[in-house]
Scaffold this active site. Structure first.
Site, PDB file in Angstrom:
ATOM      1  N   TYR A  53       0.834  -1.192   0.000  1.00  0.00           N
ATOM      2  CA  TYR A  53       0.000   0.000   0.000  1.00  0.00           C
ATOM      3  C   TYR A  53       0.881   1.258   0.000  1.00  0.00           C
ATOM      4  CZ  TYR A  53      -4.093  -2.927   1.083  1.00  0.00           C
ATOM      5  OH  TYR A  53      -5.100  -3.866   1.049  1.00  0.00           O
ATOM      6  N   SER A 210     -13.930  -4.404   0.138  1.00  0.00           N
ATOM      7  CA  SER A 210     -14.799  -3.726  -0.823  1.00  0.00           C
ATOM      8  C   SER A 210     -16.272  -3.950  -0.503  1.00  0.00           C
ATOM      9  CB  SER A 210     -14.501  -4.172  -2.257  1.00  0.00           C
ATOM     10  OG  SER A 210     -15.099  -3.286  -3.203  1.00  0.00           O
ATOM     11  N   PRO A 211     -16.700  -3.668   0.717  1.00  0.00           N
ATOM     12  CA  PRO A 211     -18.104  -3.906   1.083  1.00  0.00           C
ATOM     13  C   PRO A 211     -19.099  -3.059   0.302  1.00  0.00           C
ATOM     14  CG  PRO A 211     -16.997  -2.637   2.792  1.00  0.00           C
ATOM     15  CD  PRO A 211     -15.932  -3.110   1.844  1.00  0.00           C
ATOM     16  N   LEU A 212     -18.629  -1.934  -0.264  1.00  0.00           N
ATOM     17  CA  LEU A 212     -19.514  -1.071  -1.053  1.00  0.00           C
ATOM     18  C   LEU A 212     -19.247  -1.206  -2.554  1.00  0.00           C
ATOM     19  CD1 LEU A 212     -19.560   2.232   1.059  1.00  0.00           C
ATOM     20  CD2 LEU A 212     -20.876   0.124   1.353  1.00  0.00           C
ATOM     21  N   GLY A 215     -17.985   1.888  -4.145  1.00  0.00           N
ATOM     22  CA  GLY A 215     -18.934   2.994  -4.055  1.00  0.00           C
ATOM     23  C   GLY A 215     -20.261   2.723  -4.737  1.00  0.00           C
ATOM     24  N   LEU A 216     -20.351   1.600  -5.451  1.00  0.00           N
ATOM     25  CA  LEU A 216     -21.573   1.287  -6.193  1.00  0.00           C
ATOM     26  C   LEU A 216     -22.768   1.084  -5.266  1.00  0.00           C
ATOM     27  CD1 LEU A 216     -21.799   1.051  -9.281  1.00  0.00           C
ATOM     28  CD2 LEU A 216     -21.846  -1.421  -9.005  1.00  0.00           C
ATOM     29  N   LEU A 217     -22.502   0.622  -4.041  1.00  0.00           N
ATOM     30  CA  LEU A 217     -23.572   0.372  -3.071  1.00  0.00           C
ATOM     31  C   LEU A 217     -23.687   1.512  -2.056  1.00  0.00           C
ATOM     32  CD1 LEU A 217     -22.784  -3.410  -2.476  1.00  0.00           C
ATOM     33  CD2 LEU A 217     -24.721  -2.481  -3.761  1.00  0.00           C
ATOM     34  N   GLY A 218     -23.055   2.626  -2.362  1.00  0.00           N
ATOM     35  CA  GLY A 218     -23.044   3.754  -1.421  1.00  0.00           C
ATOM     36  C   GLY A 218     -23.967   4.896  -1.787  1.00  0.00           C
ATOM     37  N   GLY A 219     -24.965   4.644  -2.645  1.00  0.00           N
ATOM     38  CA  GLY A 219     -25.876   5.722  -3.048  1.00  0.00           C
ATOM     39  C   GLY A 219     -25.410   6.457  -4.288  1.00  0.00           C
TER      40      GLY A 219
END
Length: 322
Positions: A53, A210-212, A215-219
């Site tokens: 990282y 990558s729980p979202l 960002g696709l699942l973040g609104g």
């Protein structure tokens, strides 16, 4: 804060894991320290990083975390620090993968950057198909005996990789893996086929990344409709492919009166194999949003509606056979 045992181990970690991948490339160091302080204040004791990282400046993220530890005040003592090795850290032929030589070199380098004498959870960032498990475990046994590593975990492993690793460790009477870090979210549920059954069989804690889904699942639809900037090409292409699902999901979030990003994390926290989803806030506000997911209780009706929008998998082979 709620805590859980990480897999079959005795160590207890917060139900949210602070991911540090943005620290350095996207989040300046002072802001990263502020986020880590806020996470610690909220009770998050589980931080995840990796030696690669920092991207163009590999190792930078570990250095930022290490300088935060060096500020003292119990920061290191209160933190279960997880890092990873596998990716290339230099031009040499032995600066990559999971050879015993690279394990020794990469571990010592991470310890130096993190300014600590041990790694709580040392994870294999990817499976190494060319290094035998006996070699990997011999190197890790040495690291554990030296007090440099306490637990081992895997990342991005298939179910059969987990079984292979654990059976090799069992033959050596070594503890083996206690966790697996996989991509897992409402849109990406492939791990339900074989990885999650393997995790549950061998007593590993699942750490979803990558729980979202970027960002696709973040609104994302609401943000774009409100004049927000267009997503990067990769995410936009995925949005175009799943637009109807995402729209149905955001409509459900409105009905439930839960922000989409919070709903996605809450769903993961309701999955029995999951120990702690990795959150990667770039700001303190994003950290606050993630923390709100811990207080969300989804009833069976809400879970069923999410399942209808994003169908999951049964374990293999029943998913594709009788």
């Amino acid at each position: 804060m709620k805590y859980t045992h990480l897999g079959r181990s005795g160590v207890q970690v917060s139900r949210l894991c602070l991911g540090t991948m943005n620290f350095g490339p996207k989040t300046p160091e002072l802001d990263a320290h502020t986020i880590m302080d806020a996470a610690r204040e909220a009770g998050i004791n589980f931080f995840d990083t990796a030696n690669v990282y920092g991207w163009e400046n590999k190792g930078l993220t570990e250095e930022i975390v290490g300088r935060w530890f060096a500020r003292g005040g119990g920061r290191r003592e209160d933190t279960v620090i997880a890092t990873k090795l596998y990716g290339s850290m230099g031009p040499g032929p032995n600066d990559t993968f999971l050879s015993a030589l690279n394990i020794r070199q990469a571990l010592d380098a991470s310890l130096k950057r993190l300014q600590t004498d041990h790694i709580d959870l040392y994870q294999f960032h990817h499976v190494d198909r060319n290094t035998p498990w006996d070699e990997i475990w011999q190197a890790m046994e040495t690291a554990v005996a030296q007090g440099k590593v306490i637990y081992n975990g895997s990342s991005n492993f298939a179910g059969w990789h987990i079984a292979e690793a654990q059976e090799s460790a069992r033959r050596r009477r070594f503890n083996g893996l206690i966790s697996e870090q996989s991509i897992y979210n409402l849109l990406r549920r492939t791990v339900e086929l074989e990885v999650i059954p393997a995790v549950q069989k061998y007593g590993l804690g699942l750490i979803p990344w990558s729980p979202l889904q970027g960002g696709l699942l973040g609104g994302i639809l609401k943000a774009q409709n409100d004049g927000g900037r267009r997503a990067e090409e990769r995410v936009q292409n995925l949005l175009n492919k799943h637009r109807d699902q995402i729209q149905a999901y955001e409509d459900l979030a409105v009905q439930l009166q839960i922000e989409p990003g919070i709903l996605a994390l809450a769903w993961l926290l309701h999955q029995p194999a999951v120990s702690a989803p990795i959150i990667g806030p770039r700001t303190s506000g994003q950290l606050d949003d993630a923390l709100a997911s811990l207080d969300v209780e989804l009833d069976q009706d809400a879970l069923a509606k999410l399942e209808e929008i994003f169908p999951g998998h049964r374990p293999a082979p029943e998913d594709y056979a009788w």
